[in-house]
Motif scaffolding. Structure first.
Motif, PDB file in Angstrom:
ATOM      1  N   ARG A  24       0.862  -1.222  -0.031  1.00 11.91           N
ATOM      2  CA  ARG A  24       0.049  -0.010  -0.011  1.00 11.91           C
ATOM      3  C   ARG A  24       0.886   1.444   0.073  1.00 11.91           C
ATOM      4  NH1 ARG A  24      -5.531  -1.245   0.799  1.00 11.91           N
ATOM      5  NH2 ARG A  24      -5.785  -3.112   1.659  1.00 11.91           N
ATOM      6  N   TYR A  25       2.260   1.054   0.058  1.00 14.07           N
ATOM      7  CA  TYR A  25       3.143   2.290   0.209  1.00 14.07           C
ATOM      8  C   TYR A  25       2.703   3.223   1.352  1.00 14.07           C
ATOM      9  CZ  TYR A  25       5.200  -0.359  -3.765  1.00 14.07           C
ATOM     10  OH  TYR A  25       6.032  -1.211  -4.469  1.00 14.07           O
ATOM     11  N   THR A  26       2.629   2.791   2.312  1.00 12.70           N
ATOM     12  CA  THR A  26       2.285   3.997   3.459  1.00 12.70           C
ATOM     13  C   THR A  26       3.882   4.196   4.051  1.00 12.70           C
ATOM     14  OG1 THR A  26       1.956   2.023   4.861  1.00 12.70           O
ATOM     15  CG2 THR A  26      -0.055   3.441   4.025  1.00 12.70           C
ATOM     16  N   SER A  27       4.736   3.557   3.292  1.00 12.01           N
ATOM     17  CA  SER A  27       6.441   3.690   3.674  1.00 12.01           C
ATOM     18  C   SER A  27       7.014   3.256   2.716  1.00 12.01           C
ATOM     19  CB  SER A  27       6.577   3.160   5.199  1.00 12.01           C
ATOM     20  OG  SER A  27       6.762   1.720   4.929  1.00 12.01           O
ATOM     21  N   TYR A  28       8.402   3.652   2.547  1.00 10.98           N
ATOM     22  CA  TYR A  28       9.438   3.044   1.614  1.00 10.98           C
ATOM     23  C   TYR A  28      10.944   3.160   1.981  1.00 10.98           C
ATOM     24  CZ  TYR A  28      11.962   1.471  -2.311  1.00 10.98           C
ATOM     25  OH  TYR A  28      12.946   0.950  -3.143  1.00 10.98           O
ATOM     26  N   PRO A  29      11.383   2.131   2.345  1.00 11.62           N
ATOM     27  CA  PRO A  29      11.015   0.596   1.940  1.00 11.62           C
ATOM     28  C   PRO A  29       9.739   0.280   2.826  1.00 11.62           C
ATOM     29  CG  PRO A  29      13.388   0.513   2.489  1.00 11.62           C
ATOM     30  CD  PRO A  29      12.726   2.127   2.749  1.00 11.62           C
ATOM     31  N   THR A  30       8.976  -0.884   2.443  1.00  9.90           N
ATOM     32  CA  THR A  30       7.649  -1.253   3.168  1.00  9.90           C
ATOM     33  C   THR A  30       8.173  -2.159   4.363  1.00  9.90           C
ATOM     34  OG1 THR A  30       7.438  -3.155   1.410  1.00  9.90           O
ATOM     35  CG2 THR A  30       6.441  -0.766   1.347  1.00  9.90           C
ATOM     36  N   ALA A  31       7.162  -2.314   5.037  1.00 12.13           N
ATOM     37  CA  ALA A  31       7.509  -2.910   6.436  1.00 12.13           C
ATOM     38  C   ALA A  31       7.938  -4.504   6.523  1.00 12.13           C
ATOM     39  CB  ALA A  31       6.140  -2.895   7.327  1.00 12.13           C
ATOM     40  N   PRO A  32       7.649  -5.254   5.421  1.00 11.06           N
ATOM     41  CA  PRO A  32       8.175  -6.579   5.340  1.00 11.06           C
ATOM     42  C   PRO A  32       9.659  -6.729   5.082  1.00 11.06           C
ATOM     43  CG  PRO A  32       6.262  -6.322   3.983  1.00 11.06           C
ATOM     44  CD  PRO A  32       6.469  -4.943   4.454  1.00 11.06           C
ATOM     45  N   HIS A  33      10.206  -5.477   4.745  1.00 16.48           N
ATOM     46  CA  HIS A  33      11.849  -5.399   4.709  1.00 16.48           C
ATOM     47  C   HIS A  33      12.407  -4.949   5.908  1.00 16.48           C
ATOM     48  CE1 HIS A  33      10.777  -6.650   0.763  1.00 16.48           C
ATOM     49  NE2 HIS A  33      10.125  -5.424   0.618  1.00 16.48           N
ATOM     50  N   PHE A  34      11.654  -4.729   7.061  1.00 19.43           N
ATOM     51  CA  PHE A  34      12.290  -4.290   8.377  1.00 19.43           C
ATOM     52  C   PHE A  34      13.135  -5.493   8.746  1.00 19.43           C
ATOM     53  CE2 PHE A  34       8.969  -0.673   9.205  1.00 19.43           C
ATOM     54  CZ  PHE A  34       9.110   0.043   8.187  1.00 19.43           C
ATOM     55  N   SER A  35      14.126  -5.286   9.614  1.00 19.26           N
ATOM     56  CA  SER A  35      14.738  -6.373  10.098  1.00 19.26           C
ATOM     57  C   SER A  35      15.180  -6.017  11.604  1.00 19.26           C
ATOM     58  CB  SER A  35      16.038  -6.779   9.390  1.00 19.26           C
ATOM     59  OG  SER A  35      16.834  -5.726   9.565  1.00 19.26           O
ATOM     60  N   ALA A  36      15.791  -6.853  12.316  1.00 15.77           N
ATOM     61  CA  ALA A  36      16.143  -6.774  13.555  1.00 15.77           C
ATOM     62  C   ALA A  36      17.502  -5.980  13.909  1.00 15.77           C
ATOM     63  CB  ALA A  36      16.397  -8.266  14.407  1.00 15.77           C
ATOM     64  N   ALA A  37      18.089  -5.600  12.749  1.00 18.12           N
ATOM     65  CA  ALA A  37      19.261  -4.805  12.753  1.00 18.12           C
ATOM     66  C   ALA A  37      19.025  -3.451  13.607  1.00 18.12           C
ATOM     67  CB  ALA A  37      19.693  -4.746  11.285  1.00 18.12           C
ATOM     68  N   VAL A  38      17.772  -3.076  13.415  1.00 20.09           N
ATOM     69  CA  VAL A  38      17.486  -1.875  13.987  1.00 20.09           C
ATOM     70  C   VAL A  38      16.573  -2.155  15.253  1.00 20.09           C
ATOM     71  CG1 VAL A  38      16.140   0.327  13.909  1.00 20.09           C
ATOM     72  CG2 VAL A  38      17.320  -0.472  12.036  1.00 20.09           C
ATOM     73  N   ASP A  39      17.379  -2.190  16.470  1.00 10.13           N
ATOM     74  CA  ASP A  39      16.708  -2.462  17.563  1.00 10.13           C
ATOM     75  C   ASP A  39      16.457  -1.185  18.606  1.00 10.13           C
ATOM     76  OD1 ASP A  39      19.312  -1.580  18.456  1.00 10.13           O
ATOM     77  OD2 ASP A  39      19.744  -3.926  19.160  1.00 10.13           O
ATOM     78  N   GLY A  40      16.155  -1.210  19.862  1.00 12.43           N
ATOM     79  CA  GLY A  40      16.096  -0.172  20.878  1.00 12.43           C
ATOM     80  C   GLY A  40      17.051   0.728  20.981  1.00 12.43           C
ATOM     81  N   GLY A  41      18.211   0.183  20.929  1.00 11.77           N
ATOM     82  CA  GLY A  41      19.873   0.759  21.003  1.00 11.77           C
ATOM     83  C   GLY A  41      19.984   2.047  19.678  1.00 11.77           C
ATOM     84  N   VAL A  42      19.582   1.446  18.750  1.00 14.09           N
ATOM     85  CA  VAL A  42      19.700   2.251  17.370  1.00 14.09           C
ATOM     86  C   VAL A  42      18.658   3.366  17.438  1.00 14.09           C
ATOM     87  CG1 VAL A  42      19.428   2.297  14.897  1.00 14.09           C
ATOM     88  CG2 VAL A  42      20.878   0.165  15.991  1.00 14.09           C
ATOM     89  N   TYR A  43      17.359   3.040  17.777  1.00 11.64           N
ATOM     90  CA  TYR A  43      16.318   3.975  17.791  1.00 11.64           C
ATOM     91  C   TYR A  43      16.760   5.108  18.959  1.00 11.64           C
ATOM     92  CZ  TYR A  43      11.387   5.581  18.433  1.00 11.64           C
ATOM     93  OH  TYR A  43      10.318   6.316  18.357  1.00 11.64           O
ATOM     94  N   GLY A  44      17.295   4.582  19.967  1.00  7.98           N
ATOM     95  CA  GLY A  44      17.553   5.807  20.926  1.00  7.98           C
ATOM     96  C   GLY A  44      18.608   6.554  20.460  1.00  7.98           C
TER      97      GLY A  44
END
Length: 449
Positions: free
Chosen positions: A15-35
């Protein structure tokens, strides 16, 4: 409408509410990265806040949202207490107190909260983040659980937009999707909203549901029009039982096929336009003087995880189980399993489960896709230049559109692309040609029409 396009291009596409789309998210971005990403923001940057209330009192069988059913209030009160802790955690990671220009409460069902608890939650947000002048505060509202006390609390808290979930007024369809809410119940709730000063009312409808016909969809449209909503969303039902097991309770034999779905979409669109609503992008409609229609005319509309929006905040912070957000550095998604989300927050961790850092190429392609989805036209050479690329950066992608052009979906004028009236429902098929991550045919997405 040429129905031959239905079978040819009715692919499973994002539905392209983001790009890249959610199925391509991965665990490489965790709470530490987000912080780290939060800490790197400029305090002058306006925020958009999304608050996910992950509970309903009954499961709608069509639902694709992250939600849990509870007939008792104790789990909901417990969820709220942990959510307040997450609000504090996020605020503590920011470089200073930052203001919000948009707050959206979604679910699940935000109206499952008591009026007092809703008031407490929004007070917590205002204390930790602040609310900028002219901010939009919106609540997704379930007419089956909202009462007038809750509406009064919304108004007192400064809520100025409500999205009322309807889907369909036909009793047969409502029974088939396990969502019984008569027209009179919806009308009463909308009356409360207007009585208490919340005049910006959206209504959410769905086509492609079991036992729907073109005539029954039009009957729902006509009933909806008697309530004079400012905006109407008209989504195609996404039947993904391999992802949402409760959807197996919907009889697949009762679902309309691709051609009937197309007829429902087209007939509903024509009826809404005949009554003066402006067609916005793929699936939204707005009164001509609504801010969304004005943003469309001025080409300043955006698309995010809540769909088409006037929200231009560069940072979207999602909170609650399965909350999802967007920052200049990339996207983040919270843990969706409630117990795991709770454990992480209570341990003092940002409950980010996955995400994706975005590259300059991602940003470039995201802008092309967003303009296609919002404006139904784009000058890809001009956008490429703005991102420091050559005019012909997308030559291969533009060349790949020859089949869609031959079928009257898109018009190519050099590197300027325009979606035709016949092609509006297939804009996702055009946008997908610029998606470097997509593998066509994967069963990760809903039907394009």
């Amino acid at each position: 409408m040429r129905l031959d396009l239905v079978n040819k291009y009715d692919l499973r596409l994002p539905r392209y509410t983001s790009y890249p789309t959610a199925p391509h998210f991965s665990a490489a971005v965790d709470g530490g990265v987000y912080g780290q990403w939060l800490g790197g923001l400029d305090t002058a940057t306006p925020l958009s806040l999304y608050v996910h209330i992950a509970y309903c009192d009954e499961m709608c069988w069509f639902c694709g949202c992250h939600t849990k059913i509870s007939k008792r209030y104790e789990p909901i009160a417990d969820y709220l207490a942990v959510l307040e802790k997450e609000i504090d955690l996020v605020a503590s990671r920011l470089p200073g107190r930052m203001g919000a220009k948009h707050i959206h409460f979604g679910g699940g069902s935000p109206t499952i909260l008591s009026a007092d608890d809703f008031s407490r939650l929004i007070a917590r947000l205002k204390d930790r983040f602040g609310v900028l002048d002219g901010a939009e505060i919106a609540v997704e509202l379930d007419p089956r659980t909202a009462d007038e006390a809750y509406v009064r609390a919304m108004a007192a808290a400064g809520v100025n937009r409500a999205s009322v979930g309807v889907q369909d007024f036909n009793p047969v369809v409502q029974k088939a999707i396990n969502r019984i809410q008569p027209y009179e119940q919806v009308a009463e709730v909308i009356g409360w909203l207007r009585t208490h000063g919340i005049s910006e009312v959206n209504m959410d409808l769905i086509y492609g549901l079991p036992y729907q016909t073109t005539d029954s969809v039009l009957a729902t449209i006509d009933q909806t029009l008697t309530l004079s909503p400012r905006r109407i969303s008209l989504f195609g039902y996404a039947h993904v039982p391999w992802m949402r097991k409760h959807q197996t309770l919907i009889p697949e034999s009762a679902l309309p096929g691709p051609e009937e779905r197309w007829r429902q979409y087209e007939a509903a669109q024509e009826r809404l336009q005949a009554h003066g609503y402006v067609s916005v992008g793929l699936d939204h409609f707005a009164a001509p003087d609504d801010e969304l229609a004005l943003a469309l005319a001025e080409k300043r509309m955006h698309r995010n995880f809540q769909g088409y929006t006037t929200d231009d905040a560069p940072v979207l912070i999602g909170m609650g189980a399965s909350g999802i957000g967007s920052l200049p550095q990339g996207y983040v998604a919270n843990e969706g399993e409630l117990h795991a989300w709770k454990r992480m927050v209570e341990a003092g961790e940002l409950p980010t489960k996955r995400g994706i850092a975005i590259s300059d190429e991602d940003r470039l392609r995201r802008e092309v896709i967003e303009r296609l989805m919002c404006d139904l036209e784009v000058d890809v050479a001009a956008i490429a230049r703005q991102h420091g690329r050559s005019d012909d950066h997308f030559a291969a992608e533009v060349d790949s559109l020859s089949d869609l052009e031959a079928d009257g979906v898109v018009v190519r004028d050099g590197f300027r692309l325009t979606i035709t009236d016949d092609g509006r429902a297939l804009v996702r098929a055009v946008a997908a040609r610029f998606d470097q991550y997509l593998k066509v045919g994967e069963r990760r997405h809903s039907q394009a029409v």
